[in-house]
Design a protein around this motif. Structure first.
Motif, PDB file in Angstrom:
ATOM      1  N   SER A  24       0.830  -1.213   0.000  1.00 45.04           N
ATOM      2  CA  SER A  24       0.000   0.000   0.000  1.00 45.04           C
ATOM      3  C   SER A  24       0.860   1.256   0.000  1.00 45.04           C
ATOM      4  O   SER A  24       0.342   2.367   0.036  1.00 45.04           O
ATOM      5  N   GLY A  79       2.707  14.007  -3.578  1.00 43.64           N
ATOM      6  CA  GLY A  79       2.460  12.836  -2.737  1.00 43.64           C
ATOM      7  C   GLY A  79       3.490  11.743  -2.934  1.00 43.64           C
ATOM      8  O   GLY A  79       3.786  10.983  -2.008  1.00 43.64           O
ATOM      9  N   ASP A  81      -2.839   9.494  -5.240  1.00 35.78           N
ATOM     10  CA  ASP A  81      -4.163   9.730  -4.649  1.00 35.78           C
ATOM     11  C   ASP A  81      -4.539   8.640  -3.655  1.00 35.78           C
ATOM     12  O   ASP A  81      -5.292   8.878  -2.711  1.00 35.78           O
ATOM     13  N   ASP A  82      -4.017   7.433  -3.877  1.00 35.74           N
ATOM     14  CA  ASP A  82      -4.274   6.308  -2.979  1.00 35.74           C
ATOM     15  C   ASP A  82      -3.243   6.214  -1.858  1.00 35.74           C
ATOM     16  O   ASP A  82      -3.127   5.189  -1.182  1.00 35.74           O
ATOM     17  N   ASN A  83      -2.450   7.276  -1.701  1.00 37.51           N
ATOM     18  CA  ASN A  83      -1.494   7.409  -0.593  1.00 37.51           C
ATOM     19  C   ASN A  83      -0.229   6.575  -0.757  1.00 37.51           C
ATOM     20  O   ASN A  83       0.471   6.310   0.225  1.00 37.51           O
ATOM     21  N   GLY A  96       4.430   4.396   5.361  1.00 38.14           N
ATOM     22  CA  GLY A  96       4.689   5.503   4.444  1.00 38.14           C
ATOM     23  C   GLY A  96       5.374   6.687   5.078  1.00 38.14           C
ATOM     24  O   GLY A  96       5.787   7.612   4.379  1.00 38.14           O
ATOM     25  N   LYS A 113       3.631   6.211  -1.643  1.00 41.19           N
ATOM     26  CA  LYS A 113       4.719   7.164  -1.435  1.00 41.19           C
ATOM     27  C   LYS A 113       5.916   6.929  -2.359  1.00 41.19           C
ATOM     28  O   LYS A 113       6.723   7.828  -2.553  1.00 41.19           O
TER      29      LYS A 113
END
Length: 464
Positions: free
Chosen positions: A159, A248, A203-205, A443, A207
């Motif tokens: 993620s 981001g 946008d989905d975080n 992250g 990194k």
């Protein structure tokens, strides 16, 4: 595309696109990225991820054919699933990836229990191919095709860190390598499509992103457009500048590079762009010019050393990793020693090593000067010992340094530690402080003082 119709009984058993799936991935990062996309497609179709391979309603093996032992492992797995299918006819068996492309229809004859054999270029067409299977067909999809865009369906295993394919296939003709025949001709994605995918990841975080290609620094040479200076309008260098402003995303990596195309302009861009990490994976394959010529690699050791010198002149502490093959057909003891000498002289952070393995449809596979398995084993053991020694020595430069580590999760072997990677891609474990209130999220980037260095990982403590 080959399609064989099965019996009416089989048809009635294959009319459902729901159930559970299991994907086993062999080989490189490109395969892992393809598996993420196929998992996303399956979940879009209504499948859920199984908790066990032997319980799944659909089993997919995404295969590699770089080494013979990888192939044999796939056949072993398939044998187990074939027996299972005789008891559960509704089980769907899929082989994707490079072995599927290499063997094609013959794989269906060898393992008749298979429902679908599909090459890497058909990854984005999985749903349609399974639709043919649901109609009662046995399908082989290995013909060359244009790879369509599909940036929405990947099921990411991480993620935080995401892979982004920017170029598919390979136009090189290295005499030992099967990749061009199984992954097809080079197809570069357009910059705007790549940037859109990266923006979605941000946008989905996510990194960190790693740009992927079998031959990544050849990116863009198949795309239209030429600059007034006479070079291609779209290159890896230009792409790095183009995507750098995606908010981001904190870190950018790329792999795998080819020394033939690794330019000073690319090195300068990596130095100037803050988000591009100081880690370069540039396979040299052999330390001897004559062997490189026989491999059809297209560069000399002098050129390779110049690339490393140019990187270190701007980024002295950059991490340099590579691939090497030992016991190539006809390799003499002195030529092999040249490879060991190169590793010692450059001081690589890591080298992925392999003994030469003859691959189908490659020139070197039919040469008569193959070396014995005993020589291969001995040389591989010796080079691995040197690589470990060199990596341990290189890692000493981190001791007492404060490094920025991007947190990827807990150490699965020690829950009192978090783990992540430095910008130089060195895996690092960090003790979670017990005497202070330390809150962290995946992250986050934290400063870590390194106090222990092993050949391929580091340990440190939080630096406040």
């Amino acid at each position: 595309m080959l399609t064989k119709t099965k019996s009416d009984e089989k048809k009635t058993q294959k009319n459902s696109t729901t159930g559970s799936y299991w994907i086993t991935t062999f080989g490189c990062q490109m395969n892992k990225a393809d598996s993420e996309r196929m998992a996303g497609t399956l979940e879009k179709m209504g499948y859920t991820r199984a908790d066990n391979e032997l319980n799944a309603d659909l089993v997919l093996y995404n295969t590699c054919t770089i080494r013979d032992n990888a192939e044999q492992k796939v056949y072993s797995f398939l044998g187990r699933q074939a027996k299972r299918k005789h008891k559960t006819p509704s089980l769907k068996l899929v082989v994707a990836g490079c072995l599927a492309q290499q063997e094609g229809e013959s794989l269906l004859r060898r393992v008749p229990e298979l429902d679908l054999v599909m090459g890497p270029q058909h990854v984005n067409n999985l749903e349609n191919l399974l639709g043919k299977v649901d109609l009662g067909n046995q399908v082989a999809a290995t013909e060359e095709t244009f790879i369509s865009e599909d940036i929405t369906s990947a099921r990411r295993e991480s993620s935080i860190c995401g892979w982004v394919n920017i170029i598919y296939g390979c136009n090189e003709r290295c005499s030992y390598c099967v990749v061009p025949s199984v992954r097809g001709k080079e197809q570069s994605r357009y910059p705007n499509a790549i940037k859109s995918e990266i923006q979605k990841l941000a946008d989905d975080n996510f990194k960190e992103i790693t740009l992927l290609g079998q031959n990544i620094d050849a990116y863009g040479r198949d795309l239209p457009g030429t600059t007034k200076e006479g070079r291609k309008e779209n290159t890896l260098t230009d792409l790095l500048y183009y995507i750098h402003d995606v908010k981001g995303i904190r870190r950018i990596r790329f792999a795998t590079s080819h020394p033939r195309y690794f330019s000073k302009r690319l090195i300068q861009a990596c130095y100037e762009l803050d988000k591009v990490c100081e880690h370069f994976h540039i396979p040299f394959q052999s330390g001897n010019d004559e062997i490189l010529k026989q491999m059809s690699r297209g560069y000399s050791i002098k050129k390779y050393k110049n690339i490393i010198e140019n990187i270190r002149s701007l980024m002295p502490d950059a991490s340099i990793t590579a691939d090497a093959i030992v016991a190539f057909p006809g390799e003499t003891e002195q030529q092999y020693q040249d490879t060991l000498k190169l590793i010692s002289e450059i001081g690589f952070d890591q080298v992925n090593t392999a003994a030469y393995s003859p691959r189908p449809n490659t020139p070197a596979a039919v040469w008569t000067n193959q070396l014995s398995e005993e020589v291969k084993k001995a040389r591989l053991q010796e080079i691995n010992d040197l690589v470990e020694k060199t990596a341990r020595s290189r890692n000493q430069r981190y001791i007492n340094n404060i490094e920025s580590v991007l947190i990827e999760g807990l150490n699965p072997k020690n829950s009192s530690q978090i783990m992540g990677r430095t910008r130089t891609n060195r895996l690092t474990f960090v003790e979670i402080p017990k005497n202070i209130n330390f809150n962290f999220s995946l992250g986050d980037e934290i400063n870590v003082r390194i106090n222990e260095a092993r050949p391929f990982s580091l340990t440190g403590e939080l630096s406040l």
